[in-house]
Write an enzyme that holds these catalytic residues in place. Structure first.
Site, mmCIF file in Angstrom:
data_model
loop_
_atom_site.group_PDB
_atom_site.id
_atom_site.type_symbol
_atom_site.label_atom_id
_atom_site.label_comp_id
_atom_site.label_asym_id
_atom_site.label_seq_id
_atom_site.Cartn_x
_atom_site.Cartn_y
_atom_site.Cartn_z
ATOM 1 C CG HIS A 228 -1.726 1.154 1.468
ATOM 2 N ND1 HIS A 228 -1.592 2.203 1.763
ATOM 3 C CD2 HIS A 228 -3.117 0.964 1.114
ATOM 4 C CE1 HIS A 228 -2.713 3.041 1.518
ATOM 5 N NE2 HIS A 228 -3.473 2.179 1.401
ATOM 6 C CG ASP B 136 0.995 -1.871 6.205
ATOM 7 O OD1 ASP B 136 -0.195 -2.005 7.074
ATOM 8 O OD2 ASP B 136 0.710 -1.347 4.998
ATOM 9 C CD GLN C 183 -6.492 -4.163 4.568
ATOM 10 O OE1 GLN C 183 -7.672 -4.933 5.116
ATOM 11 N NE2 GLN C 183 -6.868 -3.009 3.957
ATOM 12 C CE LYS D 286 -7.119 0.124 6.590
ATOM 13 N NZ LYS D 286 -7.698 0.495 5.262
ATOM 14 C CB CYS E 276 -3.552 3.022 -1.609
ATOM 15 S SG CYS E 276 -4.754 4.493 -1.339
#
Ligand SMILES: Cc1ncc(COP(=O)(O)O)c(C=O)c1O
Length: 418
Positions: free
Chosen positions: A117, A198, A201, A224, A375
């Site tokens: 991303h 990261d 998600q 999220k 993104c």
């Protein structure tokens, strides 16, 4: 059953059509206990933290600290290892400014991947540009899995300072083997090589245990994972905080122990040192409530992960009926012995119809999905996709949602004749 906790899912769109929300990878919805926790804070406790000795301020400080502990425990981090940020983007920028700014030098190498991303790519582009460092990207194979082959060699031969990698790709859905990457870094890299993950998600769908993963930094967003918008965090391995390798990047009130005319002494407690200015206490309370909801009402992240897998398999199954559709990312287990290494979403390209048109037709049927580059422009460029359509899930989605999506997708064929 869990849908009852999410009143927004009962609404209609375009005046008449029931909403089918399949865009949780962009932003999930918050259950009633999260909304109530926020409103309870504003109704009963709102006051600034750490600055007053009156009762409201003490209560506010207490809920702020309790909430921090809940989130740290939920993610397997130790006390003080959570730096509270507005979102994953701010957390990753925090690594660039609070760590990279001091640690990365001209000639150093930063490794990331083509599937990132932009939040886990642009900060490293900026850092590399400013410091005269080199940014190298790992590529993906045809199935959408990371090609880790060059990594040991790069780690051995180059002055690698940082490996920046997503836990789960927001476009491919691929679950990256973080423990394997960390092991490679520890085996082939230098003692100063750091790993930032990261987790934006991953945290919403997988059990995440920061200490077991062994990474140095782990970024995530609250919105999220059923939490409020505007709150997230960066987990930092305690040693990097204690040795001051990771330093504050925002300065001002709240993070200091003392200030002279020409300098300041920063707080010795990292929980304080990285909180400059008045924090968003209500959102932090909401984030803790989201962790509690995932634990108590959902039954834990293993349950959430199993539910997610069921929805992925169902979606892959219904998409097989559309010859025009090419699914992006892993569709088969790497080996028959392991589960499919994807999580959270299924993105696809519909041959002959732009993703925005697909999404618009789905929207006319009340089905909310994402379309575009999500993104991840370098990934789309590398794979030759102009844009893709992404269906993504949360614990409130069910079989009926996937059936509604499949029915709505048939309308694309009716309208466009392809
Ligand atoms: C993999 C990944 N990383 C980072 C982000 C950025 O999250 P935020 O916008 O909450 O900072 C996203 C958002 O979609 C994402 O999917």
């Amino acid at each position: 059953m869990l849908k009852q906790f999410f009143p927004i899912l009962g609404r209609r769109v375009h005046d008449t059509v029931p909403l089918t929300y399949l865009d949780s990878a962009a932003t999930s919805h918050a259950p009633l206990p999260v909304i109530e926790a926020i409103s309870n804070y504003y109704l009963n406790h709102r006051s600034n933290v750490h600055r007053g000795i009156h009762q409201l301020s003490e209560e506010s400080t207490q809920v702020w600290e309790d909430s921090r502990q809940v989130v740290e425990r939920f993610l397997g981090a130790g006390a003080g290892e959570l730096i509270i940020t507005r979102n994953a983007t701010e957390a990753l920028n925090g690594v660039a400014y609070g760590w990279g700014w001091h640690q990365v030098e001209a000639g150093d190498v930063i490794i990331s991947t083509v599937m990132e991303h932009h939040a886990n790519l642009v900060p490293w582009q900026e850092l590399a540009k400013n410091k005269g460092a080199e940014l190298r990207l790992l590529e993906v194979d045809e199935a959408g899995r990371l090609n880790l082959e060059p990594l040991p060699g790069w780690l051995e031969q180059l002055p690698v300072k940082l490996v920046a990698i997503s836990h789960v790709s927001n476009t491919l859905g691929t679950i990256n083997p973080i423990s394997e990457v960390v092991s490679m870094v520890r085996k082939y890299g230098r003692s100063s090589t750091r790993v930032v993950v990261d987790g934006a998600q991953a945290v919403p769908h997988l059990p995440v245990d920061f200490h077991s993963l062994g990474a140095d930094f782990y970024a995530f967003s609250g919105h999220k994972m059923l939490g409020p918008m505007g709150i997230g965090g960066l987990l930092v391995r305690r040693e990097l905080l204690d040795t001051n390798e990771m330093r504050p990047w925002l300065f001002g009130g709240g993070m200091i122990e003392g200030v002279m005319r020409d300098r300041a002494v920063y707080h010795s407690d990292p929980a304080e040192r990285f909180t400059a200015g008045t924090p968003d206490v209500a959102s932090m309370v909401g984030l803790a409530a989201a962790c509690q909801f995932l634990t108590d009402q959902v039954g834990g992240m293993a349950v959430a992960a199993a539910h997610d897998q069921k929805l992925i398999q169902l979606t892959l199954q219904v998409l097989k009926d559309f010859p025009q559709v090419t699914v992006i990312g892993p569709t088969l287990p790497r080996t028959s012995a392991v589960e499919l290494d994807r999580s959270g979403s299924v993105a696809f390209v519909y041959e002959g119809v732009h993703a925005h048109d697909v999404a618009q037709i789905l929207d006319s049927e009340g089905v909310a999905v994402r379309s575009g580059h999500h993104c991840t422009m370098p990934l789309h460029q590398a794979c030759g996709w102009v844009a893709s359509t992404r269906v993504s899930f949360q614990i409130y989605n069910d079989e009926a949602d996937i059936e509604t999506f499949a029915r709505a997708l048939k309308k694309v064929h009716t309208v466009f004749g392809v």
